[in-house]
Design an enzyme around this catalytic site. Structure first.
Site: not given
Ligand code: DGJ
Length: 703
Positions: A448, A506
């Site tokens: 991430d 997301d």
């Molecule tokens: C942002 C990501 O896009 C999510 O899927 C998740 O992993 C969160 N961060 C976790 O902090």
């Protein structure tokens, strides 16, 4: 000194490299067929434009590196200067010193300017995918430092390319299309996020006005770079239109010492006279042909994020893993929240040791539980970032990327950038990652990156991240990486050199996701785009959706689940089990097929994946909003072999809501129909009146 003609996949590029002037791009577009040297001479001579009144006294041609010295008053292909004040160096006039082409479809052009102390090498490659790759190397052959301000890969477009489509967006609404006409001046998209960003243009398509997915002549460009980037389409009143792309730097960011070179990222370009489906087919073929590290069928994944968030509890997670295994999940990914002190998103980034409070026995018990049920184990990490509330930042505040010296950098999601260009910071994170991967059999890192890089140049971060990914994958062969960046803020073909999928957004709301996937697919093939079945009530929008619509949407990508499925009814579990079996059955098609999108109203979409040999296909018919007409238009299924017959079957993914009092067409109740490819593409299948936010999966096989 010659004229080069590159040909592949229906596309030609002709480069007039005669003489000592910077070679001119005579043509980039439709395949011109086999040409003799004499044909090429005639073509190149015939393309030399007139000299209009009040202009430079020579024909203004579209040079490979456009420069003011050659009469170009648009954005130059190369900019730089010497801090020692040598004026000549700022005013580059390149000369052509030779060029060669090879059997692999590349031509390399050597240019130089002795007074400026520069050598430039441009390599154009037109591979079997039809994607034209452009790379530039600039070498400082002078005796003092040379500051590079810009290196822009520039390609000419014909006058009929009068409309631009590119993408923008926001968190959970990535890659929304926008269209603008080509006008005098430049349409410029700059990304200054230190990552492509949620609003990245991703692909810039220029075409004959009115182009669509299936129709119209288009030229599409992607700059394969994960840092700051500038892409522009520029029309000059001289009659020239160009598309250009390059890295975007701050003043003095790239300084070449004597003898040093700069190598640009690749700019990738594709042409089609079959609309954007044609250019996405080229980009997908190019991406699929890259030397990737895994050819393994994409495992059905469960990601724990929306199931448990930071509530890491062994009993809860093993229960989730049990249900995951029961419904057919093949990879279990433990998301954010497992490391020391990480109870929420305000702290602990940088402290990459397993949290002793919530994981007193380490991750071992969960990993073993997961693997004992036949699933692989994946883990979330965010190596490029740090929270000020972490032991790492407390021990090494100097490793936090610091912009202006007199003030603290702004926090973003409570976090800061770890300055990976500092050897100590890099080694610390690398060692922590290595220790984790040595301790646990992790087959997959969800990597991430949750904030913009605003406090320093992006380039060193991008290069350090690449290096870290390379070190880890070299050391742990078979390790897969997902590029996630607060959803889909790092989706590009640079990061995909080193990663195995992107997390496009997301949002798991299928209505939003349909759009995100449709437009992400302009560049990235579906098997490299993660897509998850989320909760009935989407966490990002609060909208509730049927299980069938969620399942349908998550077929078209690297499929997974992201919900607390321990709470599901037995019926829903059965549906999930059937769906994971279907996904396994369809994944060879998803991983190799051609993505197609029918041209239709925005209220209902038809998109599909057709096998390269056109023996089978799947299509989604998606009702996005209530239909304006009482009866929706028949669903035309593009991309099949017009001369062959196909059997179309409706795949049962659960109940589909129809408009009140609808009497569906007879074939619908029979569940299947046989028709010729030409009929399916041009006449289509009548549909029932689907209620809004419903979808249907059609499976098509050649008879
Ligand atoms: C942002 C990501 O896009 C999510 O899927 C998740 O992993 C969160 N961060 C976790 O902090």
């Amino acid at each position: 000194m010659t004229i080069h003609h590159l040909r592949a996949a229906g596309t030609s590029l002709v480069l007039d490299a005669r003489g000592t002037a910077v070679p001119a791009v005579v043509h980039w577009g439709r395949d011109l067929g086999p040409t003799s040297a004499a044909d090429l001479e005639t073509l190149a001579d015939a393309q030399v434009p007139a000299v209009p009144p009040s202009s430079v006294d020579v024909p203004l041609r579209s040079r490979l590196v456009p420069l003011p010295a050659d009469g170009w008053s648009g954005r130059p292909g190369l900019r730089g200067w010497r801090p020692d004040g040598e004026r000549a160096a700022a005013y580059v006039g390149l000369q052509h010193r030779g060029s060669r082409s090879d059997v692999a479809g590349s031509v390399t052009v050597h240019l130089g300017d002795d007074a400026a102390g520069l050598e430039v090498e441009v390599t154009l490659t037109l591979g079997l995918s039809g994607v034209l790759e452009s790379r530039t190397r600039v070498t400082n052959v002078g005796t003092s430092s040379y500051v590079l301000d810009g290196v822009v890969a520039t390609l000419p477009l014909p006058a009929r390319a009068g409309e631009i489509l590119d993408l923008s967006g926001r968190w959970s609404g990535e890659r929304r299309p926008q269209r603008v006409p080509v006008r005098d001046g430049a349409w410029t998209r700059e990304t200054r996020h230190g990552r492509p960003g949620h609003d990245a243009p991703t692909v810039t398509v220029v075409g004959v006005p009115g182009f669509s997915f299936r129709a119209g002549e288009v030229w599409a460009v992607h700059h394969a770079w994960s840092g700051d980037t500038s892409v522009h389409v520029e029309h000059q009143p001289t009659g020239h239109t160009v598309v250009g792309a390059g890295e975007l730097w701050g003043p003095g960011e790239v300084v070449l010492a004597p003898g040093e070179s700069y190598d640009s990222p690749r700019t990738l370009a594709a042409w089609s006279d079959n609309g954007m489906d044609g250019t996405s087919e080229c980009f997908h073929a190019w991406t699929r042909s890259r030397p990737r590290r895994t050819s393994r069928p994409r495992p059905v994944t469960l990601n724990t994020w929306e199931a448990v968030y930071f509530d890491h509890d062994l009993a809860r997670l093993t229960a989730l893993a049990d249900v995951a295994a029961d419904v057919g999940v093949e990879r279990f990914v433990l998301d954010d929240g497992w490391f020391r002190g990480r109870v929420d998103d305000t702290r602990a980034l940088g402290d990459w040791q397993v949290d002793p409070d919530r994981w007193p026995d380490g991750l071992g018990p969960l990993v073993e539980h997961v693997r004992a049920r036949g699933m692989g184990f994946g883990l979330w990490v965010e190596p490029e970032m740090v929270n000020l509330d972490s032991d790492l930042a407390r021990a090494h505040p100097e490793w936090v990327l610091q912009g202006a010296a007199h003030r603290e950098p702004l926090a973003w999601r409570h976090q800061h950038v770890l300055d990976l260009a500092q050897p100590g910071a890099y080694a610390t994170v690398r060692d922590a990652m290595v220790a984790l991967l040595e301790t646990y059999p992790v087959e997959y890192l969800k990597w991430d990156q949750n904030r913009d890089v605003l406090d320093g140049p992006s380039r060193p971060q991008v290069l350090a991240t690449r290096r870290l990914m390379d070190e880890l994958t070299d050391r742990f062969p078979g390790l897969e990486i997902e590029s996630c960046s607060s959803g889909g803020a790092r989706v590009d073909l640079d990061v995909l050199d080193r990663t195995d999928r992107v997390w496009a957004s997301d949002t798991n709301d299928p209505l939003e996701r349909q759009a995100v996937q449709r437009w992400t697919g302009l560049l990235v093939p579906p098997e490299l785009v993660g897509t998850h079945v989320g909760d009935a009530r989407a966490h990002t929008t609060g909208r509730s959706q049927s299980l069938g619509f969620r399942l349908l949407t998550a077929v078209f990508g690297h499929s997974g689940i992201e919900a607390d499925i321990t709470a599901l009814s037995e019926d829903d579990r059965r549906a999930l089990r059937r769906w994971t079996a279907l996904v396994r059955d369809l994944r060879p098609l998803v991983a190799t097929g051609v993505t197609v999108r029918a041209d239709r109203t925005e209220e209902s979409w038809v998109h599909g994946i057709v096998a390269p040999d056109r023996t089978e296909a799947i299509y989604a018919v998606v009702s996005r909003t209530a239909s304006v007409d009482a009866m929706p238009a028949p669903a035309c299924l593009p991309g099949l072999d017009p001369g062959r017959r196909y059997r179309v079957e409706r795949v049962d993914l659960g109940p589909v809501a129809l408009a009140v009092q609808d009497a569906p067409p007879p074939w619908w109740d029979q569940g299947a129909v046989e028709l010729a490819g030409a009929v399916l593409e041009s006449v289509g299948l009548p549909l029932p009146c689907l209620a809004p936010e419903q979808g249907v999966l059609l499976r098509v096989r050649r008879v």
